[in-house]
Design a protein around this motif. Structure first.
Motif, mmCIF file in Angstrom:
data_model
loop_
_atom_site.group_PDB
_atom_site.id
_atom_site.type_symbol
_atom_site.label_atom_id
_atom_site.label_comp_id
_atom_site.label_asym_id
_atom_site.label_seq_id
_atom_site.Cartn_x
_atom_site.Cartn_y
_atom_site.Cartn_z
ATOM 1 N N UNK A 197 0.713 -1.177 0.047
ATOM 2 C CA UNK A 197 0.064 -0.006 0.142
ATOM 3 C C UNK A 197 0.718 1.183 -0.079
ATOM 4 N N UNK A 198 0.580 2.387 -0.832
ATOM 5 C CA UNK A 198 1.314 3.564 -0.972
ATOM 6 C C UNK A 198 0.338 4.663 -0.368
ATOM 7 N N UNK A 201 6.791 12.511 -4.539
ATOM 8 C CA UNK A 201 6.675 11.118 -4.715
ATOM 9 C C UNK A 201 7.553 10.161 -4.161
ATOM 10 N N UNK A 202 8.723 10.976 -3.801
ATOM 11 C CA UNK A 202 9.493 10.094 -3.256
ATOM 12 C C UNK A 202 9.032 9.931 -1.683
ATOM 13 N N UNK A 230 6.507 2.046 1.133
ATOM 14 C CA UNK A 230 6.308 0.967 0.199
ATOM 15 C C UNK A 230 7.874 0.288 -0.040
ATOM 16 N N UNK A 231 8.777 1.257 -0.144
ATOM 17 C CA UNK A 231 10.163 0.914 -0.366
ATOM 18 C C UNK A 231 10.650 -0.004 0.957
ATOM 19 N N UNK A 232 10.407 0.395 2.125
ATOM 20 C CA UNK A 232 10.774 -0.356 3.265
ATOM 21 C C UNK A 232 10.122 -1.797 3.466
ATOM 22 N N UNK A 283 10.479 4.364 -6.429
ATOM 23 C CA UNK A 283 10.345 3.299 -5.732
ATOM 24 C C UNK A 283 11.415 2.409 -5.801
ATOM 25 N N UNK A 284 11.874 1.954 -6.769
ATOM 26 C CA UNK A 284 13.023 1.058 -7.209
ATOM 27 C C UNK A 284 14.230 1.644 -6.745
ATOM 28 N N UNK A 285 14.520 2.916 -7.056
ATOM 29 C CA UNK A 285 15.565 3.793 -6.674
ATOM 30 C C UNK A 285 15.749 3.574 -4.993
ATOM 31 N N UNK A 286 14.599 3.896 -4.323
ATOM 32 C CA UNK A 286 14.847 3.999 -2.934
ATOM 33 C C UNK A 286 14.875 2.662 -2.297
#
Length: 302
Positions: A150-151, A159-160, A166-168, A203-206
Motif C-alpha cells: 500500500x502507498x 512522490x519520493x 512501500x520501499x521499506x 520506488x525502485x531507486x529507494x
C-alpha cells in the motif's frame, strides 16, 4: 425459493445467454463482443471469490506472499476456457523466476491487462494500491490478506516521500511489486505509450532493487472496446533484462524513466509486428520526453 435455487437459475440463464451470443457472433460480430465480455466478467467474479478464500488459507499457513500469484493463475486458465484469450510469455532468461525483489513495470492498454497479469505474475509479487483502499470491504480485505503493497497517496507533495513506506516493505519482505507507470489505460489502437509517471522509478531507486520491464504487444486486434471488437487470440508478452538501480539517486530518476520508456516502446512495436504478422511503424515523436514532470505520486502532466 432458496438462495441455492436462485444461484442455480442465475448460473444457468447466464451460461445460456453467453452460448446464444457466441452462436450469433458469426452473423453479428457485436454479439461475440458481448459474449466474451459476459464470460470475462463471470470469470473474474469466480476467481475473486477463489482468491479471497485462498488468501485466508495461505495467510494461516504463512504463505500469503503467493496469494496473488495463485489467484492470477486461476484467472489465466478460466479465461482461456471461457473466452479463448491468453498471453504468451517470452522470458528466455527466466527473469520472472530468478529476479527478486524487483519493481516490474508494464504498459497498460485495457481491462484485459488483468488477464495479462494472470499469465505472467511471478511468485512473491504483489500489485500496489492506494492506502485508502485497505479499508474497503472485500476488495481491501483481499488486498491486505494477499500482501498488497500500500502507498500513501495523501502525500501529494513529493512522490519520493509517498513511496518511502512501500520501499521499506519491499526490503523487509523481499516482495516484488508490479506497477503501470502510464497510470491509466491507453486504449490505443496502434502501439504507443502514454507519458510515464515517476513513482515506480522512485520506488525502485529507494528500495535499491532492479526495474524489470514487461512489454505487451498492442492487442487492439483482439480487444478494442470502441469498435466492439473482442476476439480469441494469443498475445505476446516479453520480459526484458533487469535495469539495475544500484548507486542511482533521486536526480537520476528523470533519465531512468525516459530511457526505460523508449526501450519499452521500441520492443512494443517489434512485438506488435509479431502478433499481427505485418510491419508496424514507430509512433511519431512528441515535443516532450515521455515523462510526467510533477512531484506527486498521482502526478499528472504539468
Amino acid at each position: 425459493m432458496s438462495f441455492s435455487s436462485i444461484l442455480t437459475y442465475f448460473a444457468g440463464g447466464y451460461t445460456a445467454l453467453v452460448i446464444v451470443l457466441f452462436m450469433l457472433s458469426s452473423v453479428f460480430p457485436a454479439a461475440g463482443f458481448a459474449a466474451r465480455s459476459l464470460a470475462a466478467y463471470i470469470s473474474l467474479i469466480i476467481c475473486a471469490i477463489y482468491g479471497a478464500l485462498a488468501s485466508i488459507v495461505l495467510r494461516i499457513l504463512g504463505r500469503e506472499q503467493i496469494a496473488q500469484w495463485t489467484t492470477a493463475r486461476a484467472f489465466k486458465y478460466v479465461m482461456a476456457l471461457t473466452t479463448g484469450v491468453t498471453f504468451e510469455i517470452i522470458d528466455p532468461k527466466h527473469h520472472l523466476e530468478t529476479v527478486r525483489p524487483a519493481v516490474f513495470i508494464g504498459n497498460h492498454q485495457t481491462e484485459l491487462d488483468v488477464l495479462m497479469l494472470g499469465c505472467m505474475f511471478p511468485k512473491y509479487c504483489s500489485v500496489t494500491a492506494k492506502k485508502a483502499l485497505k479499508n474497503v470491504p472485500f476488495l481491501g480485505w483481499f488486498m491486505a490478506l494477499s500482501g498488497t503493497i500500500f502507498i500513501d497517496r495523501k502525500n501529494s507533495k513529493d512522490a519520493r516521500e509517498a513511496m518511502a513506506g512501500a520501499a521499506k516493505e519491499i526490503q523487509k519482505r523481499k516482495q516484488s511489486v508490479y506497477m503501470f507507470p502510464e497510470g491509466t489505460r491507453s486504449y490505443a489502437k496502434e502501439p504507443d505509450l502514454l507519458p510515464f509517471k515517476k513513482g515506480a522509478f522512485h520506488l525502485a531507486v529507494q528500495a535499491g532493487v532492479p526495474i524489470v520491464p514487461v512489454v505487451v504487444a498492442n492487442y487492439s486486434h483482439v480487444l478494442h472496446i470502441k469498435d466492439f471488437v473482442f476476439r480469441s487470440g494469443k498475445i505476446p508478452v516479453k520480459v526484458l533484462d533487469p535495469i539495475p538501480t544500484t548507486g542511482l539517486k533521486a536526480e537520476d530518476v528523470d533519465e531512468l524513466t525516459r530511457s526505460t520508456r523508449e526501450l519499452m516502446l521500441q520492443e512494443m512495436v517489434a512485438l506488435t509486428q509479431k502478433a499481427r504478422n505485418k510491419p508496424v511503424t514507430m509512433p511519431p515523436r512528441t515535443n516532450g520526453d515521455g515523462v510526467v514532470h510533477a512531484s506527486g505520486a498521482d502526478a499528472t502532466l504539468s
